[in-house]
Structure formats: structure tokens, C-alpha cells
Scaffold this motif. Structure first.
Motif, PDB file in Angstrom:
ATOM      1  N   LEU A 181     -14.814 -63.250 -80.150  1.00  0.00           N
ATOM      2  CA  LEU A 181     -15.644 -63.659 -79.027  1.00  0.00           C
ATOM      3  C   LEU A 181     -16.956 -62.888 -78.989  1.00  0.00           C
ATOM      4  CD1 LEU A 181     -16.012 -65.299 -76.422  1.00  0.00           C
ATOM      5  CD2 LEU A 181     -14.784 -63.481 -75.207  1.00  0.00           C
ATOM      6  N   LEU A 182     -16.887 -61.576 -79.187  1.00  0.00           N
ATOM      7  CA  LEU A 182     -18.109 -60.774 -79.172  1.00  0.00           C
ATOM      8  C   LEU A 182     -19.042 -61.162 -80.318  1.00  0.00           C
ATOM      9  CD1 LEU A 182     -16.684 -57.227 -78.283  1.00  0.00           C
ATOM     10  CD2 LEU A 182     -17.899 -58.826 -76.783  1.00  0.00           C
ATOM     11  N   ALA A 183     -18.473 -61.426 -81.490  1.00  0.00           N
ATOM     12  CA  ALA A 183     -19.312 -61.840 -82.624  1.00  0.00           C
ATOM     13  C   ALA A 183     -19.996 -63.171 -82.335  1.00  0.00           C
ATOM     14  CB  ALA A 183     -18.457 -61.942 -83.888  1.00  0.00           C
ATOM     15  N   ASN A 184     -19.269 -64.122 -81.743  1.00  0.00           N
ATOM     16  CA  ASN A 184     -19.867 -65.413 -81.413  1.00  0.00           C
ATOM     17  C   ASN A 184     -20.952 -65.284 -80.346  1.00  0.00           C
ATOM     18  OD1 ASN A 184     -18.334 -66.915 -83.219  1.00  0.00           O
ATOM     19  ND2 ASN A 184     -16.683 -67.225 -81.751  1.00  0.00           N
ATOM     20  N   VAL A 185     -20.751 -64.386 -79.384  1.00  0.00           N
ATOM     21  CA  VAL A 185     -21.764 -64.175 -78.349  1.00  0.00           C
ATOM     22  C   VAL A 185     -23.050 -63.610 -78.959  1.00  0.00           C
ATOM     23  CG1 VAL A 185     -22.331 -62.807 -76.300  1.00  0.00           C
ATOM     24  CG2 VAL A 185     -20.142 -63.967 -76.447  1.00  0.00           C
ATOM     25  N   VAL A 186     -22.909 -62.635 -79.862  1.00  0.00           N
ATOM     26  CA  VAL A 186     -24.089 -62.057 -80.512  1.00  0.00           C
ATOM     27  C   VAL A 186     -24.824 -63.116 -81.334  1.00  0.00           C
ATOM     28  CG1 VAL A 186     -24.865 -60.365 -82.211  1.00  0.00           C
ATOM     29  CG2 VAL A 186     -23.141 -59.726 -80.526  1.00  0.00           C
ATOM     30  N   ILE A 187     -24.070 -63.901 -82.105  1.00  0.00           N
ATOM     31  CA  ILE A 187     -24.693 -64.968 -82.900  1.00  0.00           C
ATOM     32  C   ILE A 187     -25.387 -65.971 -81.994  1.00  0.00           C
ATOM     33  CG2 ILE A 187     -24.206 -66.879 -84.467  1.00  0.00           C
ATOM     34  CD1 ILE A 187     -21.911 -65.215 -85.609  1.00  0.00           C
ATOM     35  N   LEU A 188     -24.745 -66.310 -80.893  1.00  0.00           N
ATOM     36  CA  LEU A 188     -25.325 -67.279 -79.961  1.00  0.00           C
ATOM     37  C   LEU A 188     -26.643 -66.783 -79.384  1.00  0.00           C
ATOM     38  CD1 LEU A 188     -25.254 -69.744 -78.059  1.00  0.00           C
ATOM     39  CD2 LEU A 188     -23.762 -68.416 -76.552  1.00  0.00           C
ATOM     40  N   LEU A 189     -26.689 -65.530 -78.948  1.00  0.00           N
ATOM     41  CA  LEU A 189     -27.910 -65.000 -78.338  1.00  0.00           C
ATOM     42  C   LEU A 189     -29.049 -64.906 -79.360  1.00  0.00           C
ATOM     43  CD1 LEU A 189     -26.398 -62.188 -76.069  1.00  0.00           C
ATOM     44  CD2 LEU A 189     -27.183 -64.458 -75.390  1.00  0.00           C
ATOM     45  N   VAL A 190     -28.715 -64.493 -80.590  1.00  0.00           N
ATOM     46  CA  VAL A 190     -29.753 -64.398 -81.624  1.00  0.00           C
ATOM     47  C   VAL A 190     -30.307 -65.779 -81.947  1.00  0.00           C
ATOM     48  CG1 VAL A 190     -30.219 -63.756 -84.015  1.00  0.00           C
ATOM     49  CG2 VAL A 190     -28.840 -62.250 -82.568  1.00  0.00           C
ATOM     50  N   LEU A 191     -29.418 -66.756 -82.131  1.00  0.00           N
ATOM     51  CA  LEU A 191     -29.872 -68.116 -82.424  1.00  0.00           C
ATOM     52  C   LEU A 191     -30.663 -68.706 -81.268  1.00  0.00           C
ATOM     53  CD1 LEU A 191     -26.739 -69.629 -84.212  1.00  0.00           C
ATOM     54  CD2 LEU A 191     -28.945 -69.109 -85.230  1.00  0.00           C
ATOM     55  N   LEU A 192     -30.216 -68.434 -80.046  1.00  0.00           N
ATOM     56  CA  LEU A 192     -30.942 -68.940 -78.891  1.00  0.00           C
ATOM     57  C   LEU A 192     -32.359 -68.388 -78.839  1.00  0.00           C
ATOM     58  CD1 LEU A 192     -30.999 -70.519 -76.229  1.00  0.00           C
ATOM     59  CD2 LEU A 192     -29.977 -68.514 -75.106  1.00  0.00           C
ATOM     60  N   TYR A 193     -32.518 -67.120 -79.157  1.00  0.00           N
ATOM     61  CA  TYR A 193     -33.864 -66.536 -79.168  1.00  0.00           C
ATOM     62  C   TYR A 193     -34.745 -67.221 -80.214  1.00  0.00           C
ATOM     63  CZ  TYR A 193     -37.670 -63.323 -80.085  1.00  0.00           C
ATOM     64  OH  TYR A 193     -38.914 -62.803 -80.285  1.00  0.00           O
ATOM     65  N   PHE A 194     -34.216 -67.415 -81.419  1.00  0.00           N
ATOM     66  CA  PHE A 194     -35.040 -68.034 -82.472  1.00  0.00           C
ATOM     67  C   PHE A 194     -35.338 -69.498 -82.163  1.00  0.00           C
ATOM     68  CE2 PHE A 194     -33.434 -64.465 -85.149  1.00  0.00           C
ATOM     69  CZ  PHE A 194     -34.673 -63.947 -85.488  1.00  0.00           C
ATOM     70  N   PHE A 195     -34.388 -70.204 -81.579  1.00  0.00           N
ATOM     71  CA  PHE A 195     -34.653 -71.586 -81.204  1.00  0.00           C
ATOM     72  C   PHE A 195     -35.758 -71.674 -80.159  1.00  0.00           C
ATOM     73  CE2 PHE A 195     -30.204 -73.086 -82.542  1.00  0.00           C
ATOM     74  CZ  PHE A 195     -30.700 -73.559 -83.741  1.00  0.00           C
ATOM     75  N   LEU A 196     -35.753 -70.736 -79.203  1.00  0.00           N
ATOM     76  CA  LEU A 196     -36.773 -70.761 -78.148  1.00  0.00           C
ATOM     77  C   LEU A 196     -38.121 -70.252 -78.652  1.00  0.00           C
ATOM     78  CD1 LEU A 196     -34.708 -69.442 -75.098  1.00  0.00           C
ATOM     79  CD2 LEU A 196     -35.441 -71.793 -75.529  1.00  0.00           C
ATOM     80  N   ALA A 197     -38.098 -69.245 -79.513  1.00  0.00           N
ATOM     81  CA  ALA A 197     -39.350 -68.630 -79.951  1.00  0.00           C
ATOM     82  C   ALA A 197     -40.007 -69.377 -81.098  1.00  0.00           C
ATOM     83  CB  ALA A 197     -39.103 -67.167 -80.350  1.00  0.00           C
TER      84      ALA A 197
END
Length: 393
Positions: free
Chosen positions: A196-212
């Protein structure tokens, strides 16, 4: 005859009189032009290998979606969240904040909101987990008839197991039972938390790149197309997808939040314990149409059974929730959303079953947004419009 006397050639019967002669002379005046008969195209037999290739592609796609869910799930969730948060990043950009900084602010807000929700609801959730043995005992006591039936079924199953275990093999020797020990409960919990923690980290990193960087990447991809019409078409498709999905997700999120708030207030009025917990669970479950409200009705009924004694008092909280969710699903949501992405209920239910089977509860939560994205993409391509029409208006 004089050598300079002109010689007149008379038209002769046959193909050369009606059309161009073999000598290249034009047809005689008044002669109708020949009509070319259409040649029927040669009928080619259906290639059976084409269907085999399509079938193998579908099977490979299903295997990829199923076995790659640990990677594909955070990617899809980050993409859908980027649709929801992209208008906010654009608004910050108009205020002079760069897209990279605005994306970081949105990611921090999402992470902070999730952390606050987990911290606030962890205490009542832990209380219910600790009360689970006593809860099961109270349920068995209050539901006496059902408990008696379950006990009879258990006794019959135990007798059948004893009969089968007492039989030996053909030589009369007892059957040896091999027990394979799996991971303990603590090991399973640790593994789930790490995943779960690994998926959360991946999600936040991907979300940042998708937005930026998502807009720049999309513009670079569209810019590689040679045809101007294709560039304009796919730019309009991307803009339509962004706008419609953002409005749809924002509207559904607001509706679910209001439904959760109303449910929490009503449960508090009836005296149900931890009304905030049930309100948040209702808001999350309502992202899964049909199935989510049905599950929460059962949960509220069990909590009401554990809290109250009389049948009239027990039935009031779940009935109140059924009334609230009926008004929301049949009147408020259709009136607010209108005809924007009005999805076919059959397609919605099938999508929930499919993505829930592939990715579990997260897949069921993402089923409706994925269906809405597919509908917009199908509507944008002429050959796929019939499928888009099947998915909704």
C-alpha cells in the motif's frame, strides 16, 4: 481518278465504328458512346487467422490488465486524479504560479487530505476492529434462528468430513494429510502495508508529473502528427476529454460528499455510534453505483442491530439511508449532471463487475470514470460511435 482526289472512309460495323478504332480514329458523329459494364469485385474468402489474431490480442490484453494491476492501477488512478485537479493547476497558473509549483501544491493537498482523513477515522475504525469478536457474538445471540441454521449446517459439514476422513485407501491404510503452512497473519498484514505504501508513493509521483508535464507531453505528441486536420482533431478530443471528465468527477465528488454529510447527520440523530465514520464510508462507496449503496445499507443494518434492541428502532437507520440514497440517485444526480455523460446503467453495472474482477475494490471505484473516458474516446472516432452510443447518451 486523280491522285489528289480525297478518299472518304466509310464506318464499318463492329467495335471500331462505335468507339475508337484500332487505327486510333475517333467514332463517327452521332454514334453513342459505349457504356462500360461494371466489373464485380472478386469475392475474397474470410481469413480465419484474422479472428484468431483478434482473440489472442484480447486474451493478451486481459492477462496484461490482470497481472499488471500493481503497476497499472496507480497509473490509472493518477491519470483520473490529474483530470480532476488539472483545472486547479491551470487556475494557479493564471495567478502567476508556475505549473510545477502548482502541481506540487495540489499533490501536497491530496496527501494532506488523505492523511487527515486516515488520522481522524483511524480511532473509530480501530475500535470496531477490536470489537469484532464481541460483535460476532452479539450477532449470533440476536439472530438466534439464523444462528441455529448455521450451527446445523456446520454440524452436517463436520459429520461429512469425519466420514470422509475415516475412510482409507484401497489397501486399508489411513490417508495421510499434508498441511502446508502459509504466511502468518502478521506477515500478510506487513506485506499488505508495504504494498500500500509503495502504491501511494508511485501514485503521488505520477500525479505530480501528470499535472506538471502532462500538457507539454500531450502537445509534443500531437505536434508529431503530419496532418493539420489530425492535429486539430486530437487537440479537440483531448480538450473535450479533460473538460468533461473534470466536470463529471468534480460534480460526482461534491454529490458524494453531500450524501456522506447527510448520512452522518441522520445517523447521529438516530443515535448510531461513530456517525462520521459511516458518512465517510458512504461517500466513498457511492463512487460504485448500485453495489456501494447496497453494501452500506447492509453495514448500517448490522450496526443498528448491534446498537438497538427493538425491531422498529433497528430498521429506522438503514431505511433512512435507503430514502436518502434513492432521492440522490433518482432525482438529484440526474438533475445536476443532466445529459452530460449520461451513461447506460447496463454498461455501468458491467463495467463495475469487469474492473472489480480485474482490480478488486480499487477497480470498482475507477469503473465509472474509466467508462466515461472510453465513451468520450469512442464518440470522437467515427467507426467507434456505435459503441459510444451503447455506453450512453
Amino acid at each position: 481518278m486523280n491522285d489528289r482526289t480525297p478518299i472518304t472512309r466509310l464506318p464499318t460495323a463492329g467495335p471500331s465504328a462505335a468507339g475508337h478504332s484500332s487505327a486510333g480514329l475517333p467514332p463517327a458523329p452521332g454514334t453513342p458512346e459505349p457504356v462500360a459494364k461494371p466489373v464485380p469485385p472478386a469475392e475474397h474468402p474470410r481469413d480465419p487467422t484474422r479472428f484468431a489474431v483478434v482473440g489472442l490480442f484480447v486474451i493478451a490484453l486481459l492477462f496484461t490488465l490482470y497481472f499488471g494491476r500493481d503497476v497499472l492501477l496507480p497509473i490509472m488512478l493518477a491519470l483520473i486524479l490529474s483530470f480532476l485537479l488539472r483545472p486547479l493547476v491551470r487556475a494557479l497558473y493564471r495567478l502567476g504560479i508556475p505549473e510545477g509549483l502548482g502541481a506540487a501544491v495540489m499533490v501536497l493537498l491530496v496527501f494532506g487530505g488523505w492523511g487527515l482523513a486516515v488520522y481522524t477515522l483511524s480511532t473509530p475504525a480501530a475500535e470496531w476492529v477490536n470489537r469484532m469478536p464481541r460483535v460476532l457474538h452479539e450477532l449470533e445471540f440476536k439472530l438466534g434462528d439464523i444462528r441455529a441454521g448455521i450451527e446445523r449446517a456446520r454440524e452436517a459439514s463436520r459429520q461429512i468430513e469425519q466420514i470422509t476422513s475415516s475412510t482409507g485407501d484401497a489397501a486399508g491404510a489411513p490417508v495421510r494429510e499434508v498441511v502446508v503452512r502459509g504466511p502468518t497473519l502478521i506477515e500478510q498484514a506487513v506485506t499488505q502495508v508495504e504494498s500500500l505504501l509503495a502504491n501511494v508513493v508511485i501514485l503521488l509521483v505520477l500525479l505530480y508529473f501528470f499535472l506538471a508535464r502532462g500538457r507539454n507531453s500531450l502537445e509534443a505528441l500531437i505536434g508529431t502528427m503530419r496532418s493539420v486536420d489530425d492535429r486539430v482533431h486530437y487537440a479537440m478530443v483531448a480538450a473535450t476529454l479533460q473538460q468533461n471528465i473534470a466536470v463529471y468527477l468534480l460534480t460526482i465528488t461534491v454529490i458524494n460528499a453531500m450524501l456522506g454529510l447527510a448520512t452522518g447527520v441522520v445517523m447521529w440523530m438516530w443515535g448510531l455510534p461513530n456517525p462520521a465514520l459511516w458518512g465517510v464510508l458512504v461517500a466513498l462507496a457511492n463512487y460504485i453505483p448500485f453495489i456501494g449503496p447496497a453494501v452500506m445499507t447492509g453495514v448500517l443494518f448490522l450496526v443498528s442491530v448491534l446498537t438497538f434492541d427493538g425491531l422498529g428502532t433497528i430498521i429506522l437507520p438503514p431505511l433512512s439511508f435507503v430514502a436518502i440514497t434513492t432521492i440522490e440517485g433518482n432525482f438529484l444526480t440526474p438533475m445536476i449532471i443532466g445529459r452530460r455523460l449520461a451513461l447506460n446503467p447496463i454498461a455501468v453495472f458491467v463495467s463495475i463487475l469487469f474492473w472489480g474482477w480485474l482490480w478488486g475494490i480499487p477497480g470498482a471505484l475507477l469503473a465509472v470514470p474509466i467508462l466515461a473516458i472510453l465513451k468520450i474516446l469512442f464518440d470522437a472516432h467515427e467507426p467507434m460511435k456505435p459503441i459510444g452510443a451503447l455506453l450512453g447518451e
